[in-house]
Write a protein that holds these residues in place. Structure first.
Motif, short mmCIF file in Angstrom:
data_model
loop_
_atom_site.label_atom_id
_atom_site.label_comp_id
_atom_site.label_asym_id
_atom_site.label_seq_id
_atom_site.Cartn_x
_atom_site.Cartn_y
_atom_site.Cartn_z
N PRO A 15 0.82 -1.21 0.00
CA PRO A 15 0.00 0.00 0.00
C PRO A 15 0.86 1.26 0.00
CG PRO A 15 0.10 -0.93 2.20
CD PRO A 15 0.79 -1.91 1.30
N ILE A 44 10.22 -9.87 7.06
CA ILE A 44 8.98 -9.93 6.28
C ILE A 44 8.48 -11.37 6.19
CG2 ILE A 44 8.02 -9.66 3.95
CD1 ILE A 44 9.76 -7.13 3.69
N ILE A 47 7.04 -12.48 9.74
CA ILE A 47 6.18 -11.62 10.56
C ILE A 47 4.88 -12.32 10.99
CG2 ILE A 47 5.09 -10.40 8.59
CD1 ILE A 47 6.13 -8.82 11.95
N LYS A 48 4.29 -13.10 10.08
CA LYS A 48 3.02 -13.74 10.42
C LYS A 48 3.19 -14.93 11.37
CE LYS A 48 -0.53 -13.79 7.66
NZ LYS A 48 -1.49 -13.84 6.54
N TYR A 60 -2.48 -6.82 17.91
CA TYR A 60 -1.35 -7.66 17.52
C TYR A 60 -0.34 -7.76 18.66
CZ TYR A 60 -2.78 -7.91 12.64
OH TYR A 60 -3.45 -8.17 11.48
N GLN A 86 -3.71 -1.13 14.32
CA GLN A 86 -2.90 0.09 14.27
C GLN A 86 -3.58 1.26 14.98
OE1 GLN A 86 -3.85 -1.90 11.74
NE2 GLN A 86 -3.74 -0.83 9.78
N MET B 25 2.61 -0.33 6.08
CA MET B 25 3.04 -1.52 5.34
C MET B 25 3.10 -2.76 6.22
SD MET B 25 6.05 -0.40 2.91
CE MET B 25 5.70 0.98 1.88
N TYR B 27 1.50 -3.47 9.00
CA TYR B 27 0.16 -3.98 9.33
C TYR B 27 -0.47 -4.64 8.10
CZ TYR B 27 0.19 -1.92 13.96
OH TYR B 27 0.48 -1.64 15.26
N TRP B 28 -0.19 -4.08 6.94
CA TRP B 28 -0.70 -4.68 5.71
C TRP B 28 -0.09 -6.07 5.51
CZ3 TRP B 28 1.36 -6.28 1.01
CH2 TRP B 28 0.45 -6.43 -0.04
N LEU B 29 1.22 -6.20 5.78
CA LEU B 29 1.89 -7.50 5.63
C LEU B 29 1.32 -8.54 6.59
CD1 LEU B 29 5.58 -6.27 5.21
CD2 LEU B 29 4.30 -7.61 3.53
N LEU B 30 0.88 -8.08 7.76
CA LEU B 30 0.29 -9.01 8.74
C LEU B 30 -1.03 -9.59 8.23
CD1 LEU B 30 1.12 -7.29 12.10
CD2 LEU B 30 1.41 -9.71 11.60
N GLN B 31 -1.68 -8.88 7.32
CA GLN B 31 -2.94 -9.39 6.78
C GLN B 31 -2.78 -9.93 5.37
OE1 GLN B 31 -5.54 -5.98 7.38
NE2 GLN B 31 -6.19 -6.80 9.36
N ALA B 32 -1.56 -9.83 4.85
CA ALA B 32 -1.32 -10.29 3.48
C ALA B 32 -1.26 -11.81 3.43
CB ALA B 32 -0.01 -9.70 2.96
N ASN B 37 4.27 -12.81 1.40
CA ASN B 37 5.33 -12.43 2.34
C ASN B 37 6.60 -13.26 2.11
OD1 ASN B 37 3.31 -10.86 3.28
ND2 ASN B 37 3.33 -11.62 5.39
#
Lengths: 197, 197
Positions: A15, A44, A47-48, A60, A86, B25, B27-32, B37
């Motif tokens: 984004p 990266i 992270i999940k 989170y 966030q 970014m 937070y976006w990666l956490l939902q991607a 990733n």
């Protein structure tokens, strides 16, 4: 497509990044320290695995319960409802709130198939009973969806002895009337505050 | 510092990214999608292993010689000198140039210890002799350093039978006089073109 074009293409999906800024980043990474690239790449990829929603509030966290839920000094009877994790950071940065949070991970959007069940709103009701919450501050965004989600929560709690409030909308501090949108000005009129002397 | 803060901190070191956009970014990666990733993480970790400067011209490439140097249909007697590999992409996008490139990976900056040797300017001289180059187009940036680098190259070739030119500076096409800086306007006066009828 070579590895450089691939990297640009992947970065550009994030984004706020277009092809141009993704390109600038990729060229920068080519000149960056390799240790940095390894650290960022790993951060990266992992992270999940490392960060999950808190089992209590949905914020989170790297542990089962987030720092805020695990902190006994937080005021357990004041609960702030936000759309996204966030938003918790944003509110924490103000230092204005010492209670606990509830993260919805979304808003009501019936057309997208997101109803009260998908948002787990019964869970919010259960949690607030468990903590004997006295005030719920709804901090969803001042958008159509945020407003209707706030309204739904208000109705959900109508038989409970819980004070429900919503963050004020109005003119941003330091802003200029000239640049404010009509709706914000209209709302700031309706919510005008009497000045005491 | 947890994994999320670490990721934000690493992303914020990239050019053009502040703490705020790095946060968005992350937070976006956490939902991607996790596949995304993994792909992005790997692309970043491996980029320096996969992409190297071309042994001929210095442009980035996934093979020893870049696509342009390996292409026999490119005009070998016209050589364009640029500061950075990304400048090659920018010029290629115009479709204006069919010759070969030479990437300096910098500009002359004596105060930072970057002299003609560090830029490998003798290498440029050698290459242009090898290719029997007839014209060198200097496309360094129109900055103080870019200008002095151009001047140095011009002097370097003064005994060679090579035409040296420099990209025109002036008003940007589609721009408005009102927003152009004085220096650009001044230069566009000096470089004014006679209109034929």
């Amino acid at each position: 497509m070579n590895a450089l074009d691939q990297l640009i293409e992947l970065l550009a999906r994030m984004p706020g990044l277009g092809k141009k800024s993704a390109g600038r980043m990729s060229y920068w990474l080519l000149q960056a320290d390799d240790d940095f690239n390894q650290a960022l790449g790993q951060a990266i990829s992992q992270i999940k695995d490392k960060i999950h929603p808190c089992v209590e509030c949905g914020n989170y966290s790297d542990s089962e319960r987030c720092e805020i839920c695990a902190n006994p000094t937080r005021d357990q009877v004041q609960l702030c409802v936000v759309e996204q994790p966030q938003d918790v950071q944003t509110i924490e940065a103000t230092g204005e709130f010492r209670g606990i949070y509830h993260v919805l991970h979304g808003v009501l959007a019936p057309l997208d198939g997101i109803g009260p069940e998908e948002l787990g709103l019964q869970n919010l009701l259960r949690r607030s009973k468990e903590h004997q919450v006295k005030e719920i501050i709804i901090a969803t965004n001042p958008t159509l969806e945020g407003d209707s989600t706030a309204m739904y929560i208000q109705r959900l709690f109508k038989d409970q002895d819980v004070k429900i409030s919503r963050l004020a909308t109005g003119l941003p501090v330091g802003g200029d009337m000239e640049y404010a949108d009509t709706l914000s000005i209209a709302r700031s009129f309706r919510a005008r505050l009497a000045l005491e002397d």
